[in-house]
Scaffold this active site. Structure first.
Site, PDB file in Angstrom:
ATOM      1  N   GLU A   1      42.083  43.653  37.539  1.00 22.37           N
ATOM      2  CA  GLU A   1      43.475  43.009  37.314  1.00 22.37           C
ATOM      3  C   GLU A   1      43.462  41.613  37.040  1.00 22.37           C
ATOM      4  O   GLU A   1      44.207  41.225  36.124  1.00 22.37           O
ATOM      5  CB  GLU A   1      44.576  43.147  38.448  1.00 22.37           C
ATOM      6  CG  GLU A   1      44.638  44.431  38.859  1.00 22.37           C
ATOM      7  CD  GLU A   1      43.818  44.861  40.294  1.00 22.37           C
ATOM      8  OE1 GLU A   1      44.449  45.664  41.026  1.00 22.37           O
ATOM      9  OE2 GLU A   1      42.680  44.609  40.101  1.00 22.37           O
TER      10      GLU A   1
ATOM     11  N   HIS B   1      38.198  40.903  40.194  1.00 25.35           N
ATOM     12  CA  HIS B   1      39.085  42.154  40.047  1.00 25.35           C
ATOM     13  C   HIS B   1      39.329  42.788  38.925  1.00 25.35           C
ATOM     14  O   HIS B   1      39.781  41.802  37.891  1.00 25.35           O
ATOM     15  CB  HIS B   1      40.123  42.089  41.074  1.00 25.35           C
ATOM     16  CG  HIS B   1      39.867  42.288  42.411  1.00 25.35           C
ATOM     17  ND1 HIS B   1      40.622  42.610  43.742  1.00 25.35           N
ATOM     18  CD2 HIS B   1      38.418  41.725  43.145  1.00 25.35           C
ATOM     19  CE1 HIS B   1      39.823  42.314  44.758  1.00 25.35           C
ATOM     20  NE2 HIS B   1      38.780  41.911  44.502  1.00 25.35           N
TER      21      HIS B   1
ATOM     22  N   CYS C   1      45.672  40.174  43.725  1.00 23.58           N
ATOM     23  CA  CYS C   1      45.934  40.689  42.552  1.00 23.58           C
ATOM     24  C   CYS C   1      47.531  40.778  42.362  1.00 23.58           C
ATOM     25  O   CYS C   1      47.970  40.377  41.369  1.00 23.58           O
ATOM     26  CB  CYS C   1      45.442  41.975  41.996  1.00 23.58           C
ATOM     27  SG  CYS C   1      43.543  41.814  41.820  1.00 23.58           S
TER      28      CYS C   1
ATOM     29  N   CYS D   1      45.322  44.805  45.517  1.00 22.08           N
ATOM     30  CA  CYS D   1      45.417  43.952  46.605  1.00 22.08           C
ATOM     31  C   CYS D   1      46.234  42.690  46.623  1.00 22.08           C
ATOM     32  O   CYS D   1      46.892  42.545  45.611  1.00 22.08           O
ATOM     33  CB  CYS D   1      44.061  43.633  46.738  1.00 22.08           C
ATOM     34  SG  CYS D   1      43.511  42.154  45.607  1.00 22.08           S
TER      35      CYS D   1
END
Length: 143
Positions: free
Chosen positions: A49, A47, A80, A77
């Site tokens: 992040e 992801h 993260c 999410c």
């Protein structure tokens, strides 16, 4: 956030969900950035992040990122948000809320959970319309 949006566009161009992230150091200078790459990298943790946090940790030579600010186009999410807390990011700024998987405010409250040993200051809704539109356009094109 504008830079994070540009990174999200790069993700979309590669067929990835368009999410971008920018990490600023304690001095406000660009420390690291990332965009979603789980498909291309064959990495479920790829992801935006996570990529920005990893790069920031390498740049600082420390897995802790005190005093930093993370800008991301979509509410993080659970994975993260947990990494943001563990990295000791000082501030999180996100664009669009994620009504299905958001772990800051929309579905879960990982960032502000009082049982955790670090609290992250956060602001949501920054350039929300633009951040939401790039996601809607991406998913509309895939249908």
């Amino acid at each position: 956030m504008r830079r994070a949006l540009a990174l999200a566009a790069q993700a979309a161009a590669q067929g990835e969900v368009p999410v971008g992230a920018v990490l600023l150091g304690a001095d406000g200078a660009l420390l690291a950035e990332g965009y979603n790459r789980p498909i291309g990298d064959h990495d479920p943790s790829g992801h935006a992040e996570m990529i920005a946090l990893r790069a920031g940790a390498k740049a600082l030579g420390n897995y802790r990122l005190p005093g930093t600010t993370l800008y991301v186009t979509l509410e993080p999410c659970v994975m993260c948000a947990g990494a943001i807390v563990h990295a000791r990011v000082q501030r999180l700024v996100f664009g669009a809320p994620d009504p299905k998987a958001g772990a800051v405010n929309a579905v879960y409250d990982v960032i502000g959970n009082p049982r955790l040993n670090h609290r992250v200051d956060w602001t949501g809704g920054v350039l929300e319309a633009e951040c939401g539109q790039i996601l809607r356009d991406f998913f509309r094109a895939r249908r």
